[in-house]
Design an enzyme around this catalytic site. Structure first.
Site, short mmCIF file in Angstrom:
data_model
loop_
_atom_site.label_atom_id
_atom_site.label_comp_id
_atom_site.label_asym_id
_atom_site.label_seq_id
_atom_site.Cartn_x
_atom_site.Cartn_y
_atom_site.Cartn_z
N CYS A 1 -22.49 -28.12 15.32
CA CYS A 1 -22.79 -29.56 15.35
C CYS A 1 -23.98 -29.92 14.47
CB CYS A 1 -23.03 -30.03 16.80
SG CYS A 1 -21.62 -29.73 17.89
N ALA B 1 -18.94 -30.80 23.26
CA ALA B 1 -19.10 -31.51 21.99
C ALA B 1 -18.12 -32.67 21.92
CB ALA B 1 -18.85 -30.55 20.82
N SER C 1 -20.50 -32.79 12.82
CA SER C 1 -20.59 -31.70 11.87
C SER C 1 -19.56 -30.62 12.22
CB SER C 1 -22.02 -31.14 11.89
OG SER C 1 -22.17 -30.12 10.93
N VAL C 2 -19.88 -29.38 11.90
CA VAL C 2 -18.94 -28.28 12.09
C VAL C 2 -19.04 -27.73 13.52
CG1 VAL C 2 -20.60 -26.55 11.26
CG2 VAL C 2 -18.14 -26.08 11.12
N ARG D 1 -12.95 -36.63 11.60
CA ARG D 1 -13.73 -37.13 12.73
C ARG D 1 -15.19 -37.20 12.32
NH1 ARG D 1 -16.72 -32.83 13.95
NH2 ARG D 1 -15.79 -30.75 14.05
N LEU E 1 -13.02 -34.57 22.73
CA LEU E 1 -14.07 -33.73 23.30
C LEU E 1 -13.61 -32.28 23.41
CD1 LEU E 1 -13.48 -32.93 26.58
CD2 LEU E 1 -13.66 -35.42 26.74
#
Length: 216
Positions: A171, A140, A72-73, A69, A154
């Site tokens: 993120c 997120a 970030s993490v 996706r 999400l």
């Protein structure tokens, strides 16, 4: 839209759900399955999207699952509602518009609890922004389009353990925090949030789906 609700199982293994998501994605892309909303609560897991930088995971002992996706993490775990809309997109594949639709659905759901949320320019997701306070992310969003069909989705913090986010730079954002409905004084359950969120998602995502009378 088909609903695959896994919330009744409690926290489940990420890899198991990811395999199911990918199977459904292929079926939907092939026209062999209806568009689907997957609802799930994960057991503890950190996932890293395509924009993850090494410095976003300062503790190399944190186990991270690399996935396809955007973003970030981030952390997933008990008390967080994760929704994967798997939709065969009709017409233009506008990823930005799709993300905005997911945000709108979450914002409308938060409003049902009397909570004002908003977007933050240059950052995806749904935020709580208050004067004199650090911006805090409530939800997120990280998605992917493949074969004209959406994946991932999400993650909305309902009563998540926010301390788990502190093991990574969530993120990839260093100047903002994370928050949950519970931390904002809203006492609710994943099931209640899901029941409110699903109709908003169905409304917001309708324009991306093929008309019912469209040719196969």
């Amino acid at each position: 839209m088909h609903l695959e609700n896994l919330l009744g199982r409690g926290p489940v293994d990420y890899q198991e759900v990811d395999a199911r998501q990918r199977d459904l994605h292929e079926q939907i892309a092939d026209g062999a399955h209806d568009d689907t909303l997957m609802l799930v609560e994960f057991d503890h897991v950190y996932t890293a999207g395509s924009r993850t930088q090494p410095e976003d995971i300062p503790n190399d002992e944190v186990p991270v699952v690399r996935i396809d996706r955007g973003g970030s993490v981030t952390y997933h775990g008990p008390g967080q509602l994760v929704v994967y809309p798997l939709i065969h997109v009709h017409g233009r594949q506008d990823v930005v518009a799709y993300v905005r639709a997911l945000e709108a659905a979450v914002m409308a759901t938060a409003a049902e609890y009397g909570l004002e949320t908003q977007r933050v320019e240059g950052r995806s997701g749904v935020w709580v922004v208050r004067p004199g306070e650090q911006d805090r992310k409530l939800c997120a969003i990280g998605v992917r389009f493949a074969r004209r069909t959406t994946m991932h989705g999400l993650a909305l913090n309902v009563h998540s353990d926010l301390a788990e986010f502190e093991r990574v730079v969530a993120c990839g954002i260093r100047d903002a925090g994370v928050v949950s409905l519970e931390a904002l004084g809203i006492d609710t359950t994943l099931e209640d949030v899901a029941a409110r969120l699903v109709p908003h998602l169905e409304r917001e995502l309708a324009r991306f789906r093929a008309p019912i009378d469209a040719p196969a």
